[in-house]
Design an enzyme around this catalytic site. Sequence first.
Site, PDB file in Angstrom:
ATOM      1  N   SER A 178     107.923  48.156  37.747  1.00 19.33           N
ATOM      2  CA  SER A 178     108.718  47.111  38.379  1.00 19.33           C
ATOM      3  C   SER A 178     110.187  47.513  38.445  1.00 19.33           C
ATOM      4  O   SER A 178     110.848  47.347  39.474  1.00 19.33           O
ATOM      5  CB  SER A 178     108.568  45.818  37.588  1.00 19.33           C
ATOM      6  OG  SER A 178     109.273  44.776  38.212  1.00 19.33           O
ATOM      7  N   SER A 219     109.070  39.780  41.247  1.00 16.21           N
ATOM      8  CA  SER A 219     109.408  39.237  39.936  1.00 16.21           C
ATOM      9  C   SER A 219     109.415  40.411  38.965  1.00 16.21           C
ATOM     10  O   SER A 219     108.436  41.155  38.875  1.00 16.21           O
ATOM     11  CB  SER A 219     108.365  38.190  39.548  1.00 16.21           C
ATOM     12  OG  SER A 219     108.773  37.508  38.388  1.00 16.21           O
ATOM     13  N   GLU A 220     110.511  40.582  38.238  1.00 14.23           N
ATOM     14  CA  GLU A 220     110.714  41.841  37.513  1.00 14.23           C
ATOM     15  C   GLU A 220     109.748  42.051  36.357  1.00 14.23           C
ATOM     16  O   GLU A 220     109.651  43.145  35.810  1.00 14.23           O
ATOM     17  CB  GLU A 220     112.171  41.987  37.043  1.00 14.23           C
ATOM     18  CG  GLU A 220     112.638  40.959  36.039  1.00 14.23           C
ATOM     19  CD  GLU A 220     113.371  39.796  36.701  1.00 14.23           C
ATOM     20  OE1 GLU A 220     113.030  39.448  37.862  1.00 14.23           O
ATOM     21  OE2 GLU A 220     114.262  39.224  36.051  1.00 14.23           O
ATOM     22  N   ASN A 221     109.010  41.000  35.973  1.00  8.14           N
ATOM     23  CA  ASN A 221     107.999  41.194  34.942  1.00  8.14           C
ATOM     24  C   ASN A 221     106.741  41.872  35.482  1.00  8.14           C
ATOM     25  O   ASN A 221     105.808  42.119  34.714  1.00  8.14           O
ATOM     26  CB  ASN A 221     107.657  39.868  34.250  1.00  8.14           C
ATOM     27  CG  ASN A 221     107.230  38.783  35.213  1.00  8.14           C
ATOM     28  OD1 ASN A 221     107.796  38.653  36.289  1.00  8.14           O
ATOM     29  ND2 ASN A 221     106.229  38.019  34.842  1.00  8.14           N
TER      30      ASN A 221
END
Lengths: 227, 227, 237, 237
Positions: free
Chosen positions: B96, B54-56
Site C-alpha cells: 500500500s 485506504s492506506e491499510n
Amino acid sequence: MLSAANIDPSFIKNRIAKRVAKELHAGSVVNLGIGIPSLIPNFLDSKSQVYLQSENGLLGMGPTPPKEQIDMDLISASKQPVTLGIGSSVFSSADSFAMIRGGHIDIAVMGALQISEKGEIANWSVPGKDILGVGGAMDLVASAQKIIIAMTHATKDHVPKIIQRLTYPMSGIRTADVIVTDKAVFKIKNDSFILEEMAADSSLDEIKRLTDAHFTVSKNLQTMLID
Amino acid sequence: MLSAANIDPSFIKNRIAKRVAKELHAGSVVNLGIGIPSLIPNFLDSKSQVYLQSENGLLGMGPTPPKEQIDMDLISASKQPVTLGIGSSVFSSADSFAMIRGGHIDIAVMGALQISEKGEIANWSVPGKDILGVGGAMDLVASAQKIIIAMTHATKDHVPKIIQRLTYPMSGIRTADVIVTDKAVFKIKNDSFILEEMAADSSLDEIKRLTDAHFTVSKNLQTMLID
Amino acid sequence: MKIGDCAKRISAQDAVNMIQNGDRLLVGGFGICGTPFTLIDVIAESDHARELTIISNNLGETGKGLGKLLISKHIKKAIGSYFTTNRDAVKAWNKGELEIELIPQGTLAEAIRAGGAGIAGFYTKTGVGTKLAEGKEEREFDGETYLFIRGIRAKIALIKADKADTMGNLVYAKTARNFNPMMATAADLVIAEVDDIVEAGMLDPEQIVTPHVYVDYIVQNDRYEKMGGEYVERGKH
Amino acid sequence: MKIGDCAKRISAQDAVNMIQNGDRLLVGGFGICGTPFTLIDVIAESDHARELTIISNNLGETGKGLGKLLISKHIKKAIGSYFTTNRDAVKAWNKGELEIELIPQGTLAEAIRAGGAGIAGFYTKTGVGTKLAEGKEEREFDGETYLFIRGIRAKIALIKADKADTMGNLVYAKTARNFNPMMATAADLVIAEVDDIVEAGMLDPEQIVTPHVYVDYIVQNDRYEKMGGEYVERGKH
C-alpha cells in the site's frame, strides 16, 4: 574398479547429484542451480519433504510433467517445465529474492568453476570470455544459510578446480560449506578444507594430484556413499 | 444569510467535503484522511469512478455497509467498516505504501492544523502536546501527486489556520496544491496563495480577517459552489 | 498430511512460553484488525514475558488486542506509527511508564519488509524536514532529499492470518492482511495465529500470501470467534 | 462495464506507436515465460522505435520474444542478469552492436521494485567483492559489507499478464508472474498484454496482483495462442 577415464559424464554427474541428495534433510528449503544440481530431484524420495525453491518465483517445485501436461507458464529457473508440488506457492521475482536475500533458503546447491582453499566460489564468469550472465548466483552465494557445491573434481583435461587461490572472478565473499565432487566430499570449517569422504574408486593420491589446495584428512574419513 | 456563529459544525464540515468532492475527477485514485475528508464519499456519485485508496491495504473502498453486513476484517484507515467496490483489491501495508510512496496516488485529501502561506502543511502534532501519532500523513504529504487540504478556515476561537509561518511541526517539505475551507477555496501556485472562490455567506473582509497570510485574489474569483 | 498431524501446530501457551523477559516482538495488526488476539491474551496472563518491546502500527485499541498488554504492564517500549487513540498508551507515556518511538506508517512497513528481505536500509522522501527526521542521515538524489532508514527485525513475530494449511502456508482476510505478511519475514521465530487450519494442497498456490518457509509455528485462535463481523471472546456473548 | 467498453484497451499497433527512438523500456519475462509476445512482434515490424534500451532479465531466447528485437536491430543496450544463452546477444555484443549492463537477478528485481515504490536506493550484500561491485558504493552495517543500489525506472513498461479486468486489474499465470508485477509499478507508461479480458468484478480482490492504478493500457495478445502448453503464433501451427 572403474578408472576415471572410463566413466561416462552422466554417470559422474548422477553420482554427485545422488550424494548431494543425502545432505538435504526433511523440512529444508533448497534452491538448486543449473547443471549437476538440477539432477538432484531424481534422487529425492517423493516423501523427502525437501522443498525446492526456484528463484523465478516458485516454492515447492514438483517433478517434470509428462509431455501432455507441459505448461510453459510453469518453469524452473533452468527454464524447464515443472509442476506444482503439494503446498507450493508462486510469487514475483522481487518476493523470490526477498526470500533468498533475507536468509530464508536453508541450502543452496550450485555448480562451480573453481573453489579456493578457503571455500571462495567462482561460478559465473571465465576471464577473457564474455561477461554476459550472472543470474541469481550472487544472490544465493551472499544469502543462503548453507552452500553446497556440486561439481566434477577437475576439468575434462584433469586441471584441478579446487585451488589455492581463485583465478576466475569470484561470486561473492561468502564461502562454501560443503563440496561434493565425483571423487570426494569436503567440508569447510574456519576457512580450512577437510576431506570427509573419498569415493571407493578413487585414492588419496589421486585426490591430492587433482586438488591444488591444502586440505586435511578427517580422522573419520569415510567411503563416499554412492550406492 | 447565515452568520458563521450560527452554523453548526457538521453543516460546515459537510460543506467542505461537498466542495472537495467536485475536485475529484473520474478515474482518479484518491486517498482520504480522517476527519472532514472521510465525509467526502457521501458526496460522490456511485458512478463517479473515483477510486478510494485506504492506506491499510485497500484500493476501491466502497460505502459503509449496513449493520448486518459489517466485517471488521474489512476496515478503512479510520478503522471504520467499509465494503469492497467493484474492481477493488486488497494488499499488504508494504504494498500500500509502495503505491503511495511511488507516486501512484493522484490526490490525497487531508485535514490540517495549520497551512503556511507557501502551502506548507502541519497536520500531525501540536507543540507541547504528546507526539504519539503520525500514521500515514507524512507518506502521503511526501508522495501524492496532488494534495488538497480540507479544513475549517479558522479554529473554534477564530484563530487563523492559514498563517505566514507554521508554528506547529510540519508534515513534510512538500506543499499543498488546493485548500478548501468553509469560507474559501485557495490554489497554491509557485509558492503563492490565490483566492479562487469565496463562500456566498462570507466576504473578502471576513476572509482577510481570518487569514494571517498573504494571498492574491483571482481575477476570476467565483462564488464557492456548495450544492 | 492430516490436520491432526500438523507438525507446526502448538498451543498458545507453548508459543508464549518461548517469549522471554525483555524480548523484542513484531505484532501484526492495524488497530485490532488482523491481530493475534489469543496469543496476546495468553501473554497478558503470563509473568515470564514482561519488559517487552512491541513493534506494531498501534497498541491495539484501549483495552483490546495489544491494549491489554498495557493494562497488564507487559510493555516497556512501543515502536509504531499511531498511539494517540489508545488512551492507556497516552497515560502510560505521560507517567513515564512507556517509551514510544514514532515512525511514519509507510516507513515502518517498508523497514519491516527490508528487515525480512536482506536489505540493510533504504532511502525514502517520507519525513524529510520534519521532527521525525531528527538524527537521521539525509542524502540527495536527483535534486530531492531523502532520509536513510534501517531495516527492522525482531526476535519473535506474532502474526494473524485467516487460514493456514498444515505446512504453514498462510492466507489473510481482506484488510486484516496489513502488516502481517512483512512481519512473517522479519523475525527469527514466527508464530502465526489462525482461525482455521486446512490440509496442505487446499490453498491455491497463486493465492498463498505467506509461503510456509516463513512460518515456524501455528496457533489456533481458540479464544475468539467472529460474531456479527467482530471478534468476540468465546463464551462471553 | 462491458468488455467492449474497456477504456484502457488499445491495439498493439497503437501501443507501439507510443514508443519513440531511444526510449528506455522495462519488458517483463523470464526467458520467454511471461513475455508480451504480440507487442514485441509489432515493435520488430516497426521502424520508429529503434536504439532502445531494454531492461529485462534476459533478451528472451534466440529468435524468440525479445530475441526478435536483436535480429531486427531495435536494441542499443540491454540491462539484465543473463544473456549468455541467447547466442544472438553474445554475437551482437562481440561485434560491438549491443551494450550490456549486467545486474544480479535479485538486485535487478529489487531495484525495479524500489523504482516503483519511491525508494531512491537500498543496500544489499549481493555482489560484494565481485566484479559487479566495481564503482559501486560500499557501506558496512553490523560488521557486514553491503553495496548501494539505485532504484530503476523506465519511460515505458511492457508487461504480460494472464488476465485483465476492464478496469486494468491484473492476475498472472504461475511463474509467468516473475518480473511483471514490479515493472508495472516502475514506468511512466505501463502497457499490459493479456490473453483474456474479463469484466470488472470478475477477479477476486484478494487475488489481484497488480491493482488497476498501475496499468495505463491493455493490449490483447492476439498473435499468439497457447497450444500444448506453449505460446505459438496463430496460424503458424
